[in-house]
Design a protein around this motif. Structure first.
Motif, PDB file in Angstrom:
ATOM      1  N   GLY A 246       0.808  -1.208   0.000  1.00  0.00           N
ATOM      2  CA  GLY A 246       0.000   0.000   0.000  1.00  0.00           C
ATOM      3  C   GLY A 246       0.843   1.261   0.000  1.00  0.00           C
ATOM      4  O   GLY A 246       2.074   1.215  -0.059  1.00  0.00           O
ATOM      5  N   PHE A 247       0.134   2.377   0.088  1.00  0.00           N
ATOM      6  CA  PHE A 247       0.744   3.710   0.013  1.00  0.00           C
ATOM      7  C   PHE A 247       1.631   3.945   1.240  1.00  0.00           C
ATOM      8  O   PHE A 247       1.234   3.630   2.362  1.00  0.00           O
ATOM      9  N   TYR A 248       2.786   4.555   1.003  1.00  0.00           N
ATOM     10  CA  TYR A 248       3.844   4.603   2.026  1.00  0.00           C
ATOM     11  C   TYR A 248       4.533   5.969   1.953  1.00  0.00           C
ATOM     12  O   TYR A 248       5.674   6.069   1.498  1.00  0.00           O
TER      13      TYR A 248
ATOM     14  N   LYS B 160       9.146   4.722  -3.026  1.00  0.00           N
ATOM     15  CA  LYS B 160       8.462   4.658  -4.317  1.00  0.00           C
ATOM     16  C   LYS B 160       8.349   3.191  -4.729  1.00  0.00           C
ATOM     17  O   LYS B 160       9.059   2.340  -4.217  1.00  0.00           O
ATOM     18  N   TYR B 161       7.463   2.946  -5.686  1.00  0.00           N
ATOM     19  CA  TYR B 161       7.292   1.582  -6.180  1.00  0.00           C
ATOM     20  C   TYR B 161       8.589   1.097  -6.826  1.00  0.00           C
ATOM     21  O   TYR B 161       9.274   1.856  -7.512  1.00  0.00           O
TER      22      TYR B 161
ATOM     23  N   HIS C  51       0.801   3.372   5.579  1.00  0.00           N
ATOM     24  CA  HIS C  51       1.982   3.603   6.401  1.00  0.00           C
ATOM     25  C   HIS C  51       2.015   5.090   6.710  1.00  0.00           C
ATOM     26  O   HIS C  51       1.858   5.906   5.804  1.00  0.00           O
ATOM     27  N   PRO C  52       2.196   5.482   7.968  1.00  0.00           N
ATOM     28  CA  PRO C  52       2.187   6.920   8.266  1.00  0.00           C
ATOM     29  C   PRO C  52       3.358   7.642   7.617  1.00  0.00           C
ATOM     30  O   PRO C  52       4.379   7.022   7.314  1.00  0.00           O
ATOM     31  N   PRO C  53       3.208   8.949   7.433  1.00  0.00           N
ATOM     32  CA  PRO C  53       4.340   9.764   6.979  1.00  0.00           C
ATOM     33  C   PRO C  53       5.414   9.831   8.069  1.00  0.00           C
ATOM     34  O   PRO C  53       5.209   9.337   9.172  1.00  0.00           O
ATOM     35  N   THR C  54       6.537  10.461   7.755  1.00  0.00           N
ATOM     36  CA  THR C  54       7.563  10.739   8.761  1.00  0.00           C
ATOM     37  C   THR C  54       7.005  11.763   9.752  1.00  0.00           C
ATOM     38  O   THR C  54       6.393  12.746   9.331  1.00  0.00           O
ATOM     39  N   VAL C  55       7.187  11.542  11.025  1.00  0.00           N
ATOM     40  CA  VAL C  55       6.687  12.513  12.014  1.00  0.00           C
ATOM     41  C   VAL C  55       7.811  12.992  12.928  1.00  0.00           C
ATOM     42  O   VAL C  55       8.809  12.302  13.101  1.00  0.00           O
ATOM     43  N   TYR C  56       7.644  14.181  13.443  1.00  0.00           N
ATOM     44  CA  TYR C  56       8.607  14.824  14.360  1.00  0.00           C
ATOM     45  C   TYR C  56       9.989  14.994  13.729  1.00  0.00           C
ATOM     46  O   TYR C  56      10.994  14.984  14.409  1.00  0.00           O
TER      47      TYR C  56
END
Ligand code: PLP
Length: 484
Positions: free
Chosen positions: A72-74, A82-83, A409-414
């Motif tokens: 899934g989307f990441y 990326k794919y 998948h969550p984005p990069t955080v902090y």
């Protein structure tokens, strides 16, 4: 409700086996007569005794708990998930590439050497550098290699330069690599626009400046418009410019670090060139340099005689030496070569244009719901701040956890550290508009949930095998056999 699945150890029935091997047709020996005493097991290993089908189900079940770009989307900012086109895998498995040995004579691996030679040149052309080494195994390894080249260069000129400057938005590996390479790191704050503050930079440089490490676009996804002034300040002080090109998704075929004034660049083939990554490798972090640093490159590099014969060039007296066993992660290099050949120069430019377009589309649609700390045009990634949601008791971490319930998948955080409650999103060029819209709609829904039902977000995730972990402890002291 689904019944709890039994763990593989609970399925054990004495005597069950998952294998069948032919009868032994050689004389059996007592293990104690061939295995050194201290290495013998005192008692048999406690392995589950199960059928083959149980083993297969166990591992298949585990593999489904994994999340990867093929699931899934990441949109993990800075990391370019990326794919990975499957043609890269097909080519890496060609027997002529997969079955050769690093000790084979040069004349028997001319094709492989030609591939490496061409890749060296392609990456040099793409980055505006004069020569490239393919040895480093990852981005941070490339950084360290580049810094050792910078060190060797200054030392060859009899100069003692001990300091490496990084902006406060820099990737954490930058100061870490500088430290490991024996430099002292100076961090300078960014200005209100999220860019290098020229006054701060002028104040930080001196006769002890070895290098500035920078990425452009920077980690906020912003293009450093004053890059020529930045380069001049560093070069005038006798320092060199290091380009962190881990993530070059915004610039391919559009601009080049070499043209911006950089002297050294590393690339992450496992990001920009679509070779798979995650889980600790393998990757590849080639390093390109301008001519004045070429003599110090790790050896060997691949050379080509005037007659078109490829060879390992080991005759490099000023080389910093070898930085990796053999010649780098060859299989990854084959995948990157395939990627470059598949797209060609025009295609690579379109990759970057679409990566930038996708990021801007997403940023503009999300801007009414999350704060955009640095408005304007972004490049391949952008940062949002979840600051506004704090009023409802919801933090960026909660938004990230809630995304898991929707299969993202969550984005990069902090990160970067200079943005409060930072959410850093990199959609990449390989996603369709439908995928981007679905993710945006989910983010909007979560922002609305945060206002109307904050507990729903705060207690997320609900659908995952494990809920909220102490992530630092989970990484440092993993419990690998728990039944959670
Ligand atoms: C990923 C990344 C790195 C480190 O690369 P590794 O291969 O993980 O060592 C360095 N800088 C930036 C900007 C990155 O995104």
């Amino acid at each position: 409700m689904k019944p709890e699945k039994a763990l593989i150890f609970e399925l054990t029935q004495p005597g069950r086996v998952a294998y069948s091997v032919p009868d032994c047709d050689v004389p059996e020996v007592d293990p104690a007569s061939v295995i050194p005493h201290g290495m013998l097991r005192a008692k048999p290993a406690e392995l589950p005794e199960v059928y083959e089908v149980d083993v297969i189900r166990h591992y298949t079940e585990l593999s489904r708990r994994n999340f990867g770009i093929d699931n899934g989307f990441y949109p993990l900012g800075s990391c370019t998930m990326k794919y990975n086109p499957k043609i890269n895998e097909d080519v890496a498995r060609f027997p002529g590439f997969a079955k050769i040995h690093p000790y084979q004579p040069e004349e028997s691996i001319q094709g492989a050497l030609e591939l490496l030679f061409t890749l060296q040149n392609d990456l040099a052309a793409l980055t505006g550098m004069d020569q490239v080494t393919l040895q480093p195994a990852a981005g941070a390894h490339g950084e360290w290699t580049g810094l050792m080249l910078i060190r060797a260069y200054h030392e060859s000129r009899g100069e003692k330069r001990t300091k490496v400057i990084v902006p406060d938005s820099s990737h954490g590996t930058n100061p870490a690599s500088a430290t490991v390479a024996g430099f002292e790191t100076i961090t300078i704050p960014s200005n209100d626009l999220g860019l290098v503050d020229l006054e701060e930079l002028r104040a930080a440089v001196g006769s002890d400046t070895a290098a500035l490490m920078l990425t452009n676009p920077n980690t906020l996804g912003l293009f450093e418009r004053q890059i020529e002034d930045v380069a001049k300040i560093i070069h005038d002080a006798g320092g060199l410019l290091y380009y962190d090109g881990a993530n070059s998704n915004a610039i391919m075929g559009i601009t080049r670090p070499g043209d911006m004034g950089f002297d050294v660049v590393h690339l992450n083939l496992h990001k920009t060139m679509s070779t798979p990554h995650g889980g600790g490798g393998p990757g590849a972090g080639p390093v390109g340099v301008k001519s004045r640093l070429v003599p110090f490159l790790p050896k060997p590099v691949v050379g080509r005689t005037d007659d078109g014969v490829y060879y390992w060039d080991t005759d490099r007296p000023q080389s910093i030496g070898r930085v990796k066993a053999y010649y780098g992660n060859f299989g990854i290099l084959v995948r990157a070569y395939t990627y470059i050949r598949t797209y060609g120069p025009e295609g690579l430019r379109r990759v970057s244009e679409n990566a930038v377009l996708n990021a801007n589309y997403m940023m503009h649609r999300l801007a009414p719901y999350f704060e955009v700390p640095y408005p304007g045009v972004c490049k391949h990634e952008f940062v949002l701040s979840g600051k506004r949601l704090k009023a409802f008791g919801v933090r960026t971490l909660d938004v990230a956890k809630r995304l898991l319930d929707f299969g993202y998948h969550p984005p990069t955080v902090y990160f970067p550290l200079n943005v409060e409650e930072c959410i850093m999103i990199e959609p990449t060029e390989t996603e369709s508009k439908e995928t981007l819209d679905a993710f945006i709609d989910t983010m909007i829904q979560i922002a609305q949930e945060a206002e109307t039902d904050p507990q729903l977000v705060i207690n997320a995730p609900y659908t995952t095998v494990v809920k909220r972990l102490d992530e630092a402890t989970a990484a440092r002291k993993p419990v690998l056999n728990c039944s959670c």
